[in-house]
Design a protein around this motif. Structure first.
Motif, mmCIF file in Angstrom:
data_model
loop_
_atom_site.group_PDB
_atom_site.id
_atom_site.type_symbol
_atom_site.label_atom_id
_atom_site.label_comp_id
_atom_site.label_asym_id
_atom_site.label_seq_id
_atom_site.Cartn_x
_atom_site.Cartn_y
_atom_site.Cartn_z
ATOM 1 N N LEU A 2 31.902 26.646 -24.239
ATOM 2 C CA LEU A 2 33.193 26.896 -24.885
ATOM 3 C C LEU A 2 32.805 28.670 -25.412
ATOM 4 C CD1 LEU A 2 33.437 23.782 -27.683
ATOM 5 C CD2 LEU A 2 35.034 24.788 -25.668
ATOM 6 N N GLU A 3 31.701 28.912 -25.577
ATOM 7 C CA GLU A 3 31.401 30.374 -25.939
ATOM 8 C C GLU A 3 31.931 31.353 -24.769
ATOM 9 O OE1 GLU A 3 30.044 32.006 -28.806
ATOM 10 O OE2 GLU A 3 30.422 29.995 -29.464
ATOM 11 N N ARG A 4 32.046 30.703 -23.598
ATOM 12 C CA ARG A 4 32.251 31.513 -22.608
ATOM 13 C C ARG A 4 33.581 31.229 -21.922
ATOM 14 N NH1 ARG A 4 27.504 31.534 -23.683
ATOM 15 N NH2 ARG A 4 26.053 33.412 -23.191
ATOM 16 N N VAL A 5 34.603 30.380 -22.432
ATOM 17 C CA VAL A 5 35.746 30.160 -21.961
ATOM 18 C C VAL A 5 36.733 31.445 -22.083
ATOM 19 C CG1 VAL A 5 37.877 28.554 -22.402
ATOM 20 C CG2 VAL A 5 35.689 27.681 -22.049
ATOM 21 N N PRO A 6 37.494 31.797 -21.399
ATOM 22 C CA PRO A 6 38.401 32.978 -21.448
ATOM 23 C C PRO A 6 39.304 32.582 -22.600
ATOM 24 C CG PRO A 6 38.522 32.477 -19.250
ATOM 25 C CD PRO A 6 37.716 31.221 -19.805
ATOM 26 N N LYS A 7 39.848 33.831 -23.577
ATOM 27 C CA LYS A 7 40.288 33.717 -24.685
ATOM 28 C C LYS A 7 41.566 32.870 -24.588
ATOM 29 C CE LYS A 7 38.173 37.777 -27.089
ATOM 30 N NZ LYS A 7 38.440 38.901 -27.710
ATOM 31 N N ASP A 8 42.321 33.280 -23.643
ATOM 32 C CA ASP A 8 43.510 32.474 -23.664
ATOM 33 C C ASP A 8 43.468 31.030 -23.608
ATOM 34 O OD1 ASP A 8 42.534 32.638 -20.996
ATOM 35 O OD2 ASP A 8 44.563 32.954 -19.922
ATOM 36 N N ARG A 9 42.236 30.450 -22.980
ATOM 37 C CA ARG A 9 42.088 28.897 -23.142
ATOM 38 C C ARG A 9 41.293 28.511 -24.014
ATOM 39 N NH1 ARG A 9 39.172 28.527 -17.533
ATOM 40 N NH2 ARG A 9 38.877 26.474 -18.304
ATOM 41 N N GLN A 10 40.789 29.160 -24.879
ATOM 42 C CA GLN A 10 39.876 28.751 -25.939
ATOM 43 C C GLN A 10 40.199 27.675 -26.940
ATOM 44 O OE1 GLN A 10 38.070 32.137 -27.988
ATOM 45 N NE2 GLN A 10 36.293 32.541 -26.380
ATOM 46 N N LYS A 11 41.613 27.972 -27.189
ATOM 47 C CA LYS A 11 42.069 26.902 -28.255
ATOM 48 C C LYS A 11 42.324 25.614 -27.736
ATOM 49 C CE LYS A 11 45.581 26.325 -31.419
ATOM 50 N NZ LYS A 11 47.381 26.920 -31.913
ATOM 51 N N ASP A 12 42.837 25.592 -26.468
ATOM 52 C CA ASP A 12 42.805 24.330 -25.652
ATOM 53 C C ASP A 12 41.588 23.648 -25.298
ATOM 54 O OD1 ASP A 12 45.622 24.598 -25.828
ATOM 55 O OD2 ASP A 12 45.690 25.362 -23.804
ATOM 56 N N GLU A 13 40.513 24.431 -24.720
ATOM 57 C CA GLU A 13 39.439 23.996 -24.545
ATOM 58 C C GLU A 13 38.543 23.378 -25.842
ATOM 59 O OE1 GLU A 13 38.334 23.872 -20.802
ATOM 60 O OE2 GLU A 13 40.188 23.307 -21.353
ATOM 61 N N PHE A 14 38.695 23.925 -26.775
ATOM 62 C CA PHE A 14 37.977 23.827 -27.962
ATOM 63 C C PHE A 14 38.525 22.329 -28.637
ATOM 64 C CE2 PHE A 14 36.597 23.888 -32.323
ATOM 65 C CZ PHE A 14 35.191 24.177 -32.370
ATOM 66 N N SER A 15 39.797 22.169 -28.535
ATOM 67 C CA SER A 15 40.534 21.001 -28.899
ATOM 68 C C SER A 15 39.919 19.831 -28.019
ATOM 69 C CB SER A 15 41.860 21.013 -28.971
ATOM 70 O OG SER A 15 42.233 21.222 -27.609
ATOM 71 N N LYS A 16 39.450 19.917 -26.725
ATOM 72 C CA LYS A 16 39.096 18.950 -25.983
ATOM 73 C C LYS A 16 37.707 18.444 -26.252
ATOM 74 C CE LYS A 16 42.019 20.116 -21.880
ATOM 75 N NZ LYS A 16 41.896 20.691 -20.461
ATOM 76 N N TYR A 17 36.575 19.619 -26.451
ATOM 77 C CA TYR A 17 35.238 19.437 -26.378
ATOM 78 C C TYR A 17 34.670 19.631 -27.455
ATOM 79 C CZ TYR A 17 36.689 19.755 -21.289
ATOM 80 O OH TYR A 17 37.303 19.392 -20.209
ATOM 81 N N ALA A 18 35.403 19.812 -28.804
ATOM 82 C CA ALA A 18 34.813 19.942 -29.876
ATOM 83 C C ALA A 18 34.020 18.722 -30.574
ATOM 84 C CB ALA A 18 35.921 20.579 -30.990
ATOM 85 N N LYS A 19 34.520 17.643 -30.146
ATOM 86 C CA LYS A 19 34.069 16.264 -30.449
ATOM 87 C C LYS A 19 32.632 16.251 -29.999
ATOM 88 C CE LYS A 19 36.403 13.943 -26.746
ATOM 89 N NZ LYS A 19 37.466 12.907 -26.279
ATOM 90 N N TYR A 20 32.275 16.967 -29.065
ATOM 91 C CA TYR A 20 30.939 16.799 -28.343
ATOM 92 C C TYR A 20 29.941 17.671 -29.019
ATOM 93 C CZ TYR A 20 33.202 14.151 -24.668
ATOM 94 O OH TYR A 20 34.233 13.395 -23.964
#
Length: 403
Positions: free
Chosen positions: A349-367
Motif C-alpha cells: 500500500l505504501e508503493r501503490v501509485p497515488k491514483d490507485r491508493q484510495k481504491d487499493e487501501f479500501s481493499k486491503y486495509a482489513k489485513y
C-alpha cells in the motif's frame, strides 16, 4: 532575571547606574542651563522637563524619550536600564509579568498544548507557567531556552501561523524527548557492528505481534540505542526523530496512523539514519523524519529503501504485487520471508501509485493490524503525568521488567 539588573552599558560600574533625573540635572548644571533653556533645547514643555528633573515624571511620550537620549548621547539599552532606577515594585512586577507572558506566547503553542492536555487554560498565564515549569522541571520559564535543543523559530519570514505553531509544538516535543533520554541514561555502550548484524534478522520478530516489537526495543537498548514510542501529537507531522544524547543513539517513533506495519518501517528508517548519518546528527543535535518537510542533509529516500529492503525487498515485492488478491498466497510469502503478513500488505500500500491508493487501501486495509497490540506495554505518554520525571520513571521501570 530581575529587571533591575539589566546591563547598563557605558553606565555599568561598581556603583548603581545613574537615573535619567540625575543625568539630566548634571547636564543642566554642566552647561549652566535654566529649566526654560533646557525645555527649549529639548523642545519639550517646561512643566514636563521640570517633572523629569524632580523625578516625578511617570509616563513620557516616545518623542520625549528619543530627544533626551539624543541630548545625553544615551544608547537604547543604556536608557532602558537607567530608566528603571525609580520604578516602583508594583510597576516592576507588572513589567515582569508582561515579559513572562510574552515569552510564553513567543515560544509555546498554547492551543496545541491545551489540545494535548499539557495545560488546561489558554489565558491563565501564571497557571500555565507553573504547569510547564513543573512538567519540565524548570526553576523558571526562561530556562526553557537552555534545554539544549532549539529549532530556529520563524526561520522563514513568510511562514503561516499554522507553520509557526507546528514549529513550536515540535520544539516542545524535541525538548521533552531529550530530557527523557538524559534521565533514562542508557548505561550500555553503543555497538554499531552488532546493530548491523541484528538488523539482518530484526524483521523476524514481527511474527510475534504481542511481544516481538517490545523484544526488539529491549535488544536495541542493550546495544546502546534507546527507543521511545509516542502517540501522535497534534500539529506535528514528524513520524520519527533521531538524536545523539551523551554519545548514545536515541530514537523517537511517532505512532502515526496507528499501524503495526508502520512501526517496523519507521524503526528501520531511523536505524538507517543512526548508522549512516551519525556524525551529522551528533553535530545537528537531532534529525526529524517528516512527511512534509525533508532535511536537505540526509536522504529520506535512501532510508525508506533501506527499510523496504530489510523487510521485503524488490524481488519479493514483485511477487507480492502479483498475488496480492490471494490472501493465502500472501500468508505463504510472508512465512517464507519470516515476517508477519500485515507487513507485506503495508509495504504494498505504501508503493501503490497515488491514483490507485484510495481504491487499493479500501481493499486491503482489513489485513493491516493496529499498533496497539504491540506497544501497549512500552508506549510513552508523558502528558499522562504531572511531571516528565514521573513518566521517565515509569518507562524505565517498563524497560527493566521486559529486559
Amino acid at each position: 532575571m530581575n529587571i533591575r539588573s539589566l546591563d547598563s552599558g557605558r553606565f555599568n560600574n561598581a556603583e548603581s547606574p545613574k537615573s535619567v533625573k540625575d543625568l539630566l540635572n548634571e547636564y543642566k548644571e554642566e552647561h549652566a542651563l535654566s529649566v526654560l533653556a533646557l525645555s527649549n533645547i529639548l523642545d519639550i514643555d517646561r512643566k514636563t522637563v521640570q517633572s523629569i528633573l524632580d523625578g516625578t515624571a511617570i509616563d513620557l511620550k516616545f518623542s520625549h524619550v528619543v530627544k533626551i537620549m539624543n541630548l545625553l548621547d544615551i544608547k537604547n539599552k543604556d536608557f532602558f536600564s537607567i530608566s528603571f532606577q525609580n520604578v516602583g515594585e508594583k510597576e516592576l512586577e507588572s513589567i515582569e509579568k508582561t515579559r513572562r507572558i510574552a515569552y510564553l506566547l513567543e515560544n509555546f503553542d498554547l492551543e496545541g498544548l491545551k489540545a494535548c492536555g499539557v495545560i488546561g487554560s489558554l489565558t491563565k498565564y501564571e497557571e500555565i507557567e507553573q504547569k510547564l515549569c513543573s512538567f519540565l522541571g524548570l526553576k523558571n520559564i526562561f530556562e526553557y531556552s537552555r534545554l539544549g535543543i532549539n529549532i530556529p523559530l520563524f526561520s522563514q519570514s513568510k511562514r503561516s501561523v499554522n507553520e509557526k505553531k507546528k514549529q513550536k509544538m515540535l520544539n516542545f516535543w524535541l525538548k521533552c524527548a531529550r530530557l527523557t533520554f538524559l534521565q533514562i541514561n542508557n548505561s550500555f555502550e553503543y555497538n554499531e557492528e552488532l546493530l548491523i548484524e541484528f538488523i539482518k534478522r530484526l524483521k523476524t520478530f514481527s511474527v510475534d505481534t504481542k511481544e516481538g516489537f517490545t523484544t526488539v526495543l529491549c535488544v536495541l537498548f542493550k546495544l546502546g540505542i534507546t527507543v521511545l514510542v509516542q502517540s501522535y501529537h497534534t500539529k506535528t507531522t514528524a513520524f520519527g526523530i533521531s538524536m545523539i544524547v551523551n554519545e548514545k543513539p536515541c530514537i523517537v517513533i511517532t505512532d502515526l496512523g496507528k499501524r503495526y506495519d508502520k512501526l517496523w518501517g519507521t524503526l528501520l528508517h531511523e536505524l538507517y539514519h543512526i548508522i549512516n548519518d551519525y556524525e551529522y546528527i551528533a553535530k545537528a543535535n537531532f534529525h526529524i523524519s517528516d512527511s512534509q518537510e525533508r532535511d536537505l542533509f540526509v536522504s529520506e529516500d535512501d532510508a525508506d529503501k533501506f527499510a523496504f529492503d530489510a523487510l521485503i525487498g524488490p524481488q519479493a515485492f514483485a511477487i507480492a504485487s502479483k498475488i496480492i488478491n490471494y490472501p493465502y498466497k500472501i500468508d505463504m510469502l510472508a512465512q517464507k520471508l519470516g515476517i508477519h503478513a500485515s507487513l507485506v500488505y503495508g509495504q504494498y500500500l505504501e508503493r501503490v501509485p497515488k491514483d490507485r491508493q484510495k481504491d487499493e487501501f479500501s481493499k486491503y486495509a482489513k489485513y493491516l493490524l493496529s499498533s496497539d497490540i504491540a506497544i501497549k506495554n512500552i508506549i510513552y505518554n508523558p502528558i499522562d503525568f504531572k511531571e516528565l520525571s514521573e513518566a521517565v520513571s515509569k518507562i524505565r521501570e517498563q524497560y527493566r521488567k521486559i529486559s
